[in-house]
Design a protein around this motif. Structure first.
Motif, PDB file in Angstrom:
ATOM      1  N   TYR A 235       0.832  -1.197   0.000  1.00  0.00           N
ATOM      2  CA  TYR A 235       0.000   0.000   0.000  1.00  0.00           C
ATOM      3  C   TYR A 235       0.872   1.255   0.000  1.00  0.00           C
ATOM      4  O   TYR A 235       2.041   1.216   0.386  1.00  0.00           O
ATOM      5  N   GLN A 236       0.275   2.365  -0.401  1.00  0.00           N
ATOM      6  CA  GLN A 236       0.978   3.636  -0.375  1.00  0.00           C
ATOM      7  C   GLN A 236       0.844   4.289   1.002  1.00  0.00           C
ATOM      8  O   GLN A 236      -0.159   4.097   1.701  1.00  0.00           O
ATOM      9  N   VAL A 237       1.860   5.040   1.369  1.00  0.00           N
ATOM     10  CA  VAL A 237       1.827   5.855   2.583  1.00  0.00           C
ATOM     11  C   VAL A 237       2.013   7.302   2.157  1.00  0.00           C
ATOM     12  O   VAL A 237       2.969   7.625   1.450  1.00  0.00           O
ATOM     13  N   LYS A 238       1.083   8.170   2.567  1.00  0.00           N
ATOM     14  CA  LYS A 238       1.035   9.543   2.092  1.00  0.00           C
ATOM     15  C   LYS A 238       1.192  10.538   3.241  1.00  0.00           C
ATOM     16  O   LYS A 238       0.973  10.210   4.414  1.00  0.00           O
ATOM     17  N   LEU A 239       1.512  11.774   2.866  1.00  0.00           N
ATOM     18  CA  LEU A 239       1.519  12.903   3.796  1.00  0.00           C
ATOM     19  C   LEU A 239       0.403  13.853   3.395  1.00  0.00           C
ATOM     20  O   LEU A 239       0.262  14.187   2.219  1.00  0.00           O
ATOM     21  N   GLU A 240      -0.402  14.301   4.371  1.00  0.00           N
ATOM     22  CA  GLU A 240      -1.405  15.334   4.128  1.00  0.00           C
ATOM     23  C   GLU A 240      -1.026  16.566   4.956  1.00  0.00           C
ATOM     24  O   GLU A 240      -1.342  16.648   6.141  1.00  0.00           O
ATOM     25  N   PRO A 241      -0.315  17.528   4.354  1.00  0.00           N
ATOM     26  CA  PRO A 241       0.179  18.680   5.123  1.00  0.00           C
ATOM     27  C   PRO A 241      -0.919  19.597   5.661  1.00  0.00           C
ATOM     28  O   PRO A 241      -0.672  20.380   6.577  1.00  0.00           O
ATOM     29  N   GLU A 242      -2.143  19.487   5.107  1.00  0.00           N
ATOM     30  CA  GLU A 242      -3.238  20.316   5.598  1.00  0.00           C
ATOM     31  C   GLU A 242      -3.942  19.686   6.801  1.00  0.00           C
ATOM     32  O   GLU A 242      -4.823  20.316   7.389  1.00  0.00           O
ATOM     33  N   ALA A 243      -3.584  18.462   7.134  1.00  0.00           N
ATOM     34  CA  ALA A 243      -4.097  17.832   8.360  1.00  0.00           C
ATOM     35  C   ALA A 243      -3.098  18.155   9.462  1.00  0.00           C
ATOM     36  O   ALA A 243      -2.083  17.472   9.624  1.00  0.00           O
ATOM     37  N   ARG A 244      -3.392  19.187  10.207  1.00  0.00           N
ATOM     38  CA  ARG A 244      -2.403  19.717  11.160  1.00  0.00           C
ATOM     39  C   ARG A 244      -2.801  19.432  12.603  1.00  0.00           C
ATOM     40  O   ARG A 244      -3.967  19.426  12.958  1.00  0.00           O
ATOM     41  N   ALA A 245      -1.773  19.252  13.401  1.00  0.00           N
ATOM     42  CA  ALA A 245      -1.945  19.121  14.843  1.00  0.00           C
ATOM     43  C   ALA A 245      -0.758  19.793  15.513  1.00  0.00           C
ATOM     44  O   ALA A 245       0.294  19.991  14.898  1.00  0.00           O
ATOM     45  N   THR A 246      -0.927  20.164  16.766  1.00  0.00           N
ATOM     46  CA  THR A 246       0.149  20.819  17.506  1.00  0.00           C
ATOM     47  C   THR A 246       0.387  20.074  18.810  1.00  0.00           C
ATOM     48  O   THR A 246      -0.501  19.397  19.346  1.00  0.00           O
ATOM     49  N   GLU A 247       1.607  20.204  19.298  1.00  0.00           N
ATOM     50  CA  GLU A 247       1.925  19.692  20.626  1.00  0.00           C
ATOM     51  C   GLU A 247       3.018  20.554  21.214  1.00  0.00           C
ATOM     52  O   GLU A 247       3.766  21.223  20.483  1.00  0.00           O
ATOM     53  N   PRO A 248       3.138  20.595  22.540  1.00  0.00           N
ATOM     54  CA  PRO A 248       4.175  21.422  23.158  1.00  0.00           C
ATOM     55  C   PRO A 248       5.557  20.835  22.933  1.00  0.00           C
ATOM     56  O   PRO A 248       5.704  19.604  22.818  1.00  0.00           O
ATOM     57  N   PRO A 249       6.584  21.680  22.854  1.00  0.00           N
ATOM     58  CA  PRO A 249       7.945  21.162  22.723  1.00  0.00           C
ATOM     59  C   PRO A 249       8.434  20.593  24.041  1.00  0.00           C
ATOM     60  O   PRO A 249       7.816  20.794  25.096  1.00  0.00           O
ATOM     61  N   CYS A 250       9.537  19.867  23.985  1.00  0.00           N
ATOM     62  CA  CYS A 250      10.180  19.430  25.226  1.00  0.00           C
ATOM     63  C   CYS A 250      10.586  20.659  26.027  1.00  0.00           C
ATOM     64  O   CYS A 250      11.116  21.628  25.461  1.00  0.00           O
ATOM     65  N   PRO A 251      10.347  20.655  27.331  1.00  0.00           N
ATOM     66  CA  PRO A 251      10.577  21.869  28.120  1.00  0.00           C
ATOM     67  C   PRO A 251      12.044  22.241  28.280  1.00  0.00           C
ATOM     68  O   PRO A 251      12.365  23.399  28.534  1.00  0.00           O
ATOM     69  N   THR A 252      12.954  21.281  28.151  1.00  0.00           N
ATOM     70  CA  THR A 252      14.380  21.559  28.330  1.00  0.00           C
ATOM     71  C   THR A 252      15.181  20.833  27.260  1.00  0.00           C
ATOM     72  O   THR A 252      14.712  19.863  26.649  1.00  0.00           O
ATOM     73  N   ALA A 253      16.412  21.310  27.052  1.00  0.00           N
ATOM     74  CA  ALA A 253      17.303  20.643  26.103  1.00  0.00           C
ATOM     75  C   ALA A 253      17.627  19.223  26.566  1.00  0.00           C
ATOM     76  O   ALA A 253      17.770  18.312  25.746  1.00  0.00           O
ATOM     77  N   ARG A 254      17.711  19.019  27.877  1.00  0.00           N
ATOM     78  CA  ARG A 254      17.991  17.683  28.403  1.00  0.00           C
ATOM     79  C   ARG A 254      16.838  16.721  28.084  1.00  0.00           C
ATOM     80  O   ARG A 254      17.064  15.570  27.683  1.00  0.00           O
ATOM     81  N   ALA A 255      15.598  17.206  28.248  1.00  0.00           N
ATOM     82  CA  ALA A 255      14.444  16.370  27.931  1.00  0.00           C
ATOM     83  C   ALA A 255      14.404  16.045  26.449  1.00  0.00           C
ATOM     84  O   ALA A 255      14.061  14.931  26.048  1.00  0.00           O
ATOM     85  N   GLU A 256      14.769  17.020  25.616  1.00  0.00           N
ATOM     86  CA  GLU A 256      14.802  16.789  24.174  1.00  0.00           C
ATOM     87  C   GLU A 256      15.869  15.765  23.806  1.00  0.00           C
ATOM     88  O   GLU A 256      15.645  14.890  22.946  1.00  0.00           O
ATOM     89  N   MET A 257      17.014  15.836  24.468  1.00  0.00           N
ATOM     90  CA  MET A 257      18.073  14.866  24.204  1.00  0.00           C
ATOM     91  C   MET A 257      17.629  13.460  24.627  1.00  0.00           C
ATOM     92  O   MET A 257      17.869  12.480  23.912  1.00  0.00           O
ATOM     93  N   THR A 258      16.976  13.357  25.772  1.00  0.00           N
ATOM     94  CA  THR A 258      16.467  12.061  26.227  1.00  0.00           C
ATOM     95  C   THR A 258      15.496  11.474  25.219  1.00  0.00           C
ATOM     96  O   THR A 258      15.524  10.272  24.922  1.00  0.00           O
ATOM     97  N   ARG A 259      14.626  12.328  24.677  1.00  0.00           N
ATOM     98  CA  ARG A 259      13.668  11.869  23.667  1.00  0.00           C
ATOM     99  C   ARG A 259      14.388  11.365  22.420  1.00  0.00           C
ATOM    100  O   ARG A 259      14.038  10.327  21.856  1.00  0.00           O
ATOM    101  N   LYS A 260      15.399  12.098  21.977  1.00  0.00           N
ATOM    102  CA  LYS A 260      16.127  11.711  20.771  1.00  0.00           C
ATOM    103  C   LYS A 260      16.899  10.400  20.970  1.00  0.00           C
ATOM    104  O   LYS A 260      16.993   9.577  20.056  1.00  0.00           O
ATOM    105  N   VAL A 261      17.474  10.218  22.145  1.00  0.00           N
ATOM    106  CA  VAL A 261      18.195   8.967  22.425  1.00  0.00           C
ATOM    107  C   VAL A 261      17.221   7.800  22.397  1.00  0.00           C
ATOM    108  O   VAL A 261      17.514   6.733  21.834  1.00  0.00           O
TER     109      VAL A 261
END
Length: 383
Positions: A235-261
């Motif tokens: 099957y195909q997998v598509k992107l619909e850029p007009e279907a938008r959602a938001t979420e808050p960013p990681c509050p700290t650089a350390r939390a962002e690094m933990t997420r990336k790891v």
């Protein structure tokens, strides 16, 4: 000397390919598509399919009232929409919030034991009988018409999965993040035009109910594995850029690094769960998987190999300059990672530091995967 040169240019050649040449190749392939295949899908079908939004939550009592209100504001017929929420052994008041909701569209499951997101999703999906499933997170807020825009693509029987566009509610303050996501957005749009989007945004994507496969309880990046298995089934997998959602960013650089790891560890685990797509018989999806993901995940190792080879070539002035540039980049990244919280580095350093820090997180994730030290459960960051 010759061996060192071959190793050095081989390593950096692969890095240049995955970051620069692959996007150019996508652009060329995308231009070969006909205008008919590039046409936007209709905004609605003659009969809207039944939709279920599925959310696994842990300790989200504070955000759940907002998530529920946001979900009920989605522009989709109430008699064709349900929300399934599973609380993963949350010790906070998540169960009370869910049980207090009287909207008949909500089906809440409060599990006593904490097992991890994918175990909750597997249990929830066993209860879903809708045509289309929309995957989301507790802290992801949808624009009202996003579900309609996702669902519209399924009028095409060749489409099995559709990703929406996930935006941060505000600048997360991570060096180079904005530039990187604009670059990633370009790649995703080009891959979508060709029908093989490599990886969905976990907070907002939809798939046909019949294509959901229960995954092992140890799966870390279930959104990636699910979408890749849809490609594997033709099957195909598509992107619909007009279907938008938001979420808050990681509050700290350390939390962002933990997420990336954590994501890095999940990426290497996903190789074993999606290895069939590495075979050339899958054509463009195989090309995209190798070029966009596998080689990208191996960049930390390629940088280290190139650095070691560079040391054997340091007596040559040109290679000495290249080594100095690499060490300068590492120094910039080290400084950026230890700067006081909230202090923004100079603009010119952000892409450099982001490149090295992102790949450092990947390398840490690789070792976590290698030594099986990454937990499948997650801890909610303070918001």
């Amino acid at each position: 000397m010759l061996v060192a040169m071959v190793v050095f240019w081989g390593a950096w050649g692969l890095i240049v390919y995955t970051y620069a040449l692959y996007p150019l190749l996508l652009a060329v392939l995308g231009r070969l598509r006909s205008a008919e295949t590039e046409a936007a899908p209709p905004d609605a079908t003659s009969e809207l399919p039944r939709v279920a939004m599925v959310v696994a939550a842990f300790n989200e009592a504070r955000i759940l009232p907002r998530k529920l209100a946001n979900t009920w504001s989605i522009d989709y017929p109430a008699d064709r929409f349900q929300l399934f929420v599973g609380s993963d052994g949350s010790p906070d008041a998540s169960a009370e919030v869910l049980n207090a909701c009287e909207d008949p569209r909500l089906r809440a499951f409060c599990f006593a034991e904490r097992r991890g997101k994918i175990s909750v999703l597997n249990d929830l999906m066993a209860q879903v009988d809708a045509d289309i499933v929309v995957m989301s997170d507790a802290n992801t807020m949808f624009e009202p018409r996003s579900v309609r825009r996702l669902v519209a693509h399924f009028a095409d029987p060749k489409v099995g999965c559709v990703s929406g566009e996930l935006l941060l509610e505000q600048d997360g303050g991570v060096s180079g993040e904005g530039l990187y996501w604009r670059y990633e957005g370009f790649l995703k749009r080009q891959e979508s035009r060709l029908g093989f989007l490599i990886g969905c945004n976990g907070g907002i994507f939809a798939l046909r109910r019949g294509l959901y496969e229960p995954l092992p309880a140890s799966t870390i990046v279930e959104d990636f594995v699910l979408s890749m298995r849809v490609l594997e089934r033709g099957y195909q997998v598509k992107l619909e850029p007009e279907a938008r959602a938001t979420e808050p960013p990681c509050p700290t650089a350390r939390a962002e690094m933990t997420r990336k790891v954590r994501i890095g560890a999940g990426n290497f685990q996903a190789l074993g769960l999606t290895r069939n797509l590495l075979h050339p018989r899958y054509g463009l999806p195989c090309l995209g998987f190798w070029s966009h993901k596998v080689l990208r995940w191996m960049v930390p190792q390629l940088v280290l190999v190139g650095l070691v080879a560079n040391l054997f070539l340091v007596r040559t002035p040109a290679y000495s300059a290249i080594l100095a540039a690499q060490l300068l980049g590492l120094a910039v990244a080290a400084w950026a990672s230890h700067k006081p919280e909230g202090q923004r580095p100079p603009r010119w350093t952000r892409p450099i530091s982001y490149f090295y820090l992102m790949n450092y997180a990947l390398l840490c994730g690789f070792f976590r995967y290698l030594f099986r030290t990454q937990r499948v459960t997650w801890d909610r960051a303070a918001r």
